[in-house]
Write an enzyme that holds these catalytic residues in place. Structure first.
Site, PDB file in Angstrom:
ATOM      1  N   GLN A 119      15.034  -8.724  -3.327  1.00 51.60           N
ATOM      2  CA  GLN A 119      13.726  -9.363  -3.103  1.00 51.60           C
ATOM      3  C   GLN A 119      13.262 -10.085  -4.370  1.00 51.60           C
ATOM      4  O   GLN A 119      12.824 -11.243  -4.315  1.00 51.60           O
ATOM      5  CB  GLN A 119      12.714  -8.296  -2.707  1.00 51.60           C
ATOM      6  CG  GLN A 119      11.282  -8.731  -2.766  1.00 51.60           C
ATOM      7  CD  GLN A 119      10.337  -7.654  -2.278  1.00 51.60           C
ATOM      8  OE1 GLN A 119      10.279  -7.385  -1.085  1.00 51.60           O
ATOM      9  NE2 GLN A 119       9.610  -7.018  -3.182  1.00 51.60           N
ATOM     10  N   HIS A 161       4.413   1.456  -7.955  1.00 56.80           N
ATOM     11  CA  HIS A 161       3.420   0.376  -7.865  1.00 56.80           C
ATOM     12  C   HIS A 161       2.526   0.359  -9.114  1.00 56.80           C
ATOM     13  O   HIS A 161       2.236  -0.693  -9.671  1.00 56.80           O
ATOM     14  CB  HIS A 161       2.515   0.581  -6.647  1.00 56.80           C
ATOM     15  CG  HIS A 161       3.232   0.557  -5.330  1.00 56.80           C
ATOM     16  ND1 HIS A 161       3.361   1.667  -4.537  1.00 56.80           N
ATOM     17  CD2 HIS A 161       3.852  -0.447  -4.664  1.00 56.80           C
ATOM     18  CE1 HIS A 161       4.010   1.352  -3.420  1.00 56.80           C
ATOM     19  NE2 HIS A 161       4.327   0.079  -3.470  1.00 56.80           N
ATOM     20  N   SER A 187       9.410   5.536  -3.411  1.00 59.04           N
ATOM     21  CA  SER A 187       9.287   4.579  -2.320  1.00 59.04           C
ATOM     22  C   SER A 187       8.234   5.105  -1.356  1.00 59.04           C
ATOM     23  O   SER A 187       8.144   6.320  -1.135  1.00 59.04           O
ATOM     24  CB  SER A 187      10.625   4.435  -1.585  1.00 59.04           C
ATOM     25  OG  SER A 187      10.425   3.844  -0.310  1.00 59.04           O
ATOM     26  N   HIS A 236       2.294   4.475  -5.052  1.00 56.85           N
ATOM     27  CA  HIS A 236       2.870   5.553  -5.870  1.00 56.85           C
ATOM     28  C   HIS A 236       3.026   5.029  -7.293  1.00 56.85           C
ATOM     29  O   HIS A 236       2.622   3.888  -7.588  1.00 56.85           O
ATOM     30  CB  HIS A 236       4.202   6.017  -5.279  1.00 56.85           C
ATOM     31  CG  HIS A 236       5.158   4.891  -4.987  1.00 56.85           C
ATOM     32  ND1 HIS A 236       5.682   4.079  -5.971  1.00 56.85           N
ATOM     33  CD2 HIS A 236       5.659   4.418  -3.811  1.00 56.85           C
ATOM     34  CE1 HIS A 236       6.485   3.192  -5.428  1.00 56.85           C
ATOM     35  NE2 HIS A 236       6.474   3.357  -4.118  1.00 56.85           N
ATOM     36  N   GLY A 244       0.814  -1.215   0.000  1.00 54.99           N
ATOM     37  CA  GLY A 244       0.000   0.000   0.000  1.00 54.99           C
ATOM     38  C   GLY A 244       0.845   1.262   0.000  1.00 54.99           C
ATOM     39  O   GLY A 244       2.029   1.223  -0.325  1.00 54.99           O
ATOM     40  N   ARG A 248       8.402   4.922   1.669  1.00 54.55           N
ATOM     41  CA  ARG A 248       9.140   5.494   2.809  1.00 54.55           C
ATOM     42  C   ARG A 248       9.651   6.907   2.528  1.00 54.55           C
ATOM     43  O   ARG A 248      10.067   7.595   3.461  1.00 54.55           O
ATOM     44  CB  ARG A 248      10.293   4.572   3.208  1.00 54.55           C
ATOM     45  CG  ARG A 248       9.801   3.268   3.815  1.00 54.55           C
ATOM     46  CD  ARG A 248      10.911   2.460   4.468  1.00 54.55           C
ATOM     47  NE  ARG A 248      10.388   1.408   5.324  1.00 54.55           N
ATOM     48  CZ  ARG A 248      10.194   0.146   4.944  1.00 54.55           C
ATOM     49  NH1 ARG A 248      10.487  -0.224   3.716  1.00 54.55           N
ATOM     50  NH2 ARG A 248       9.695  -0.737   5.790  1.00 54.55           N
ATOM     51  N   VAL A 265      10.951   3.094 -11.144  1.00 54.89           N
ATOM     52  CA  VAL A 265      10.356   4.401 -11.458  1.00 54.89           C
ATOM     53  C   VAL A 265      10.947   5.433 -10.499  1.00 54.89           C
ATOM     54  O   VAL A 265      11.027   5.190  -9.292  1.00 54.89           O
ATOM     55  CB  VAL A 265       8.820   4.356 -11.317  1.00 54.89           C
ATOM     56  CG1 VAL A 265       8.211   5.723 -11.606  1.00 54.89           C
ATOM     57  CG2 VAL A 265       8.241   3.303 -12.254  1.00 54.89           C
TER      58      VAL A 265
HETATM   59  P1  AMP Z   1       6.115  -2.375  -1.499  1.00 59.78           P
HETATM   60  O1  AMP Z   1       4.732  -1.817  -1.413  1.00 59.78           O
HETATM   61  O2  AMP Z   1       7.186  -1.420  -1.062  1.00 59.78           O
HETATM   62  O3  AMP Z   1       6.234  -3.736  -0.861  1.00 59.78           O
HETATM   63  O4  AMP Z   1       6.395  -2.610  -3.035  1.00 59.78           O
HETATM   64  C1  AMP Z   1       5.534  -3.398  -3.830  1.00 59.78           C
HETATM   65  C2  AMP Z   1       6.175  -3.643  -5.158  1.00 59.78           C
HETATM   66  O5  AMP Z   1       6.400  -2.397  -5.817  1.00 59.78           O
HETATM   67  C3  AMP Z   1       7.549  -4.320  -5.047  1.00 59.78           C
HETATM   68  O6  AMP Z   1       7.663  -5.293  -6.070  1.00 59.78           O
HETATM   69  C4  AMP Z   1       8.499  -3.176  -5.254  1.00 59.78           C
HETATM   70  O7  AMP Z   1       9.741  -3.571  -5.781  1.00 59.78           O
HETATM   71  C5  AMP Z   1       7.729  -2.332  -6.261  1.00 59.78           C
HETATM   72  N1  AMP Z   1       8.247  -0.966  -6.254  1.00 59.78           N
HETATM   73  C6  AMP Z   1       8.400  -0.149  -5.184  1.00 59.78           C
HETATM   74  N2  AMP Z   1       8.948   1.025  -5.559  1.00 59.78           N
HETATM   75  C7  AMP Z   1       9.157   0.954  -6.891  1.00 59.78           C
HETATM   76  C8  AMP Z   1       9.707   1.838  -7.870  1.00 59.78           C
HETATM   77  N3  AMP Z   1      10.168   3.050  -7.546  1.00 59.78           N
HETATM   78  N4  AMP Z   1       9.756   1.419  -9.152  1.00 59.78           N
HETATM   79  C9  AMP Z   1       9.301   0.192  -9.499  1.00 59.78           C
HETATM   80  N5  AMP Z   1       8.778  -0.689  -8.632  1.00 59.78           N
HETATM   81  C10 AMP Z   1       8.697  -0.322  -7.342  1.00 59.78           C
END
Ligand code: AMP
Length: 290
Positions: A153, A37, A185, A34, A31, A187, A176
């Site tokens: 990951q 995702h 991110s 951005h 969640g 975060r 991205v």
């Molecule tokens: P998360 O919500 O942080 O667990 O991320 C969910 C998915 O989105 C994971 O596969 C991340 O690698 C991907 N993700 C997060 N940030 C980015 C980004 N800036 N560009 C591409 N994929 C992303």
């Protein structure tokens, strides 16, 4: 867009999609969505129907003392973003159903999970691979989409699906970034204004490596030194690791060869961020992908 909260109902929908011979695509997230995702959602929509996204802040992948409690939770805006993007199903289970009392089975990818992020965040990847296996079992997708932002990951998940003979194809999508290079991110929302400015140093460090490679540098020590130097020049950055590794084994390399990853992690105040550069050798030439 249908919102599904229970495992039973999600499994029923998955079974039905399988029976109908549909190619379903899955985008797991925590969640606070951005455009990173949403880029995964777009990649899934280009190849699959139905597309299922999940939102689950997975407690078991947060190490002790990490930000589980304060991790951003923005369900209503997330729901709208997914709906607007064209997602068919949002799976948003409760932690108590994913980890019922008495839960005691874990998935661990030996060797790949202890290095890099795993060293700084003990237990993190055990939580990641366990929840991803659960989600893949529940959603039964033909394809699942992950971001290269979390390169380690993605590597672990791919290893797990291979080792456990899962039917899902793992697709890794590009990073991205903001206009100034900072990788998107969830975060990033924690960053104070000065930390936000400083955080571009991760991109600048990787860019320094990319420029050195373009000038013909192949030596890992010199490339990591160039990245460390860039990081050191930013007083608000507290570097965690700077490594150049083989993209398959995640073991450090001494010279560029085949596919490699340059990986950086640093703290900006209380916020820990990561980024990476993919370096691929083709016909004796090295291509870099930030
Ligand atoms: P998360 O919500 O942080 O667990 O991320 C969910 C998915 O989105 C994971 O596969 C991340 O690698 C991907 N993700 C997060 N940030 C980015 C980004 N800036 N560009 C591409 N994929 C992303």
């Amino acid at each position: 867009m249908e919102i599904v909260h229970t495992i039973d109902w999600m499994k029923q929908l998955s079974r039905q999609a399988r029976l109908e011979g549909r190619v379903s695509g899955f985008v797991p997230t925590m969640g606070a969505l951005h455009d990173g995702h949403l880029s995964l959602v777009r990649a899934a929509l280009a190849e699959c129907r139905p597309v299922i996204a999940s939102i689950f802040v997975n407690p078991t992948q947060f190490a002790v003392g990490e930000d589980l409690q304060k991790y951003p939770r923005t369900m209503e805006t997330d729901r709208r973003k997914l709906e607007d993007a064209g997602v068919d199903t949002l799976f948003a289970p409760e932690a108590a159903e994913i980890y019922p009392p008495g839960f005691r089975t874990w998935v661990n990818v030996d060797g790949l999970s202890e290095r890099l992020e795993g060293r700084s965040r003990p237990g993190h990847f055990r939580g990641v691979t366990t929840v991803v296996l659960k989600l893949l079992e529940i959603v039964q997708p033909e394809k699942a989409y992950f971001g290269r932002k979390d390169a380690q990951q993605a590597r672990l998940v791919r290893q797990m699906t291979r080792d456990l003979h899962l039917d899902t194809e793992i697709i890794v999508c590009p990073i991205v970034r903001e206009a100034d290079g900072l990788a998107l991110s969830s975060r990033n929302a924690y960053l104070q204004q000065d930390e936000r400015r400083a955080a571009t140093v991760l991109y600048r460090a990787l860019d320094a490596a990319r420029n050195s490679i373009a000038r013909g540098e192949r030596d890992a020590l010199r490339l990591t030194a160039a990245m460390r130097e860039t990081l050191r020049a930013e007083p608000l950055a507290d570097p965690d690791y700077v490594e150049l590794v083989d993209a398959e084994t995640l073991e450090p390399v001494t010279r560029l060869r085949g596919a490699c990853l340059a990986l950086v992690a640093a703290r900006f105040g209380a916020t820990r961020l990561i980024d990476n550069l993919l370096i691929e050798e083709r016909d004796g030439k090295f291509r870099t992908n930030l």
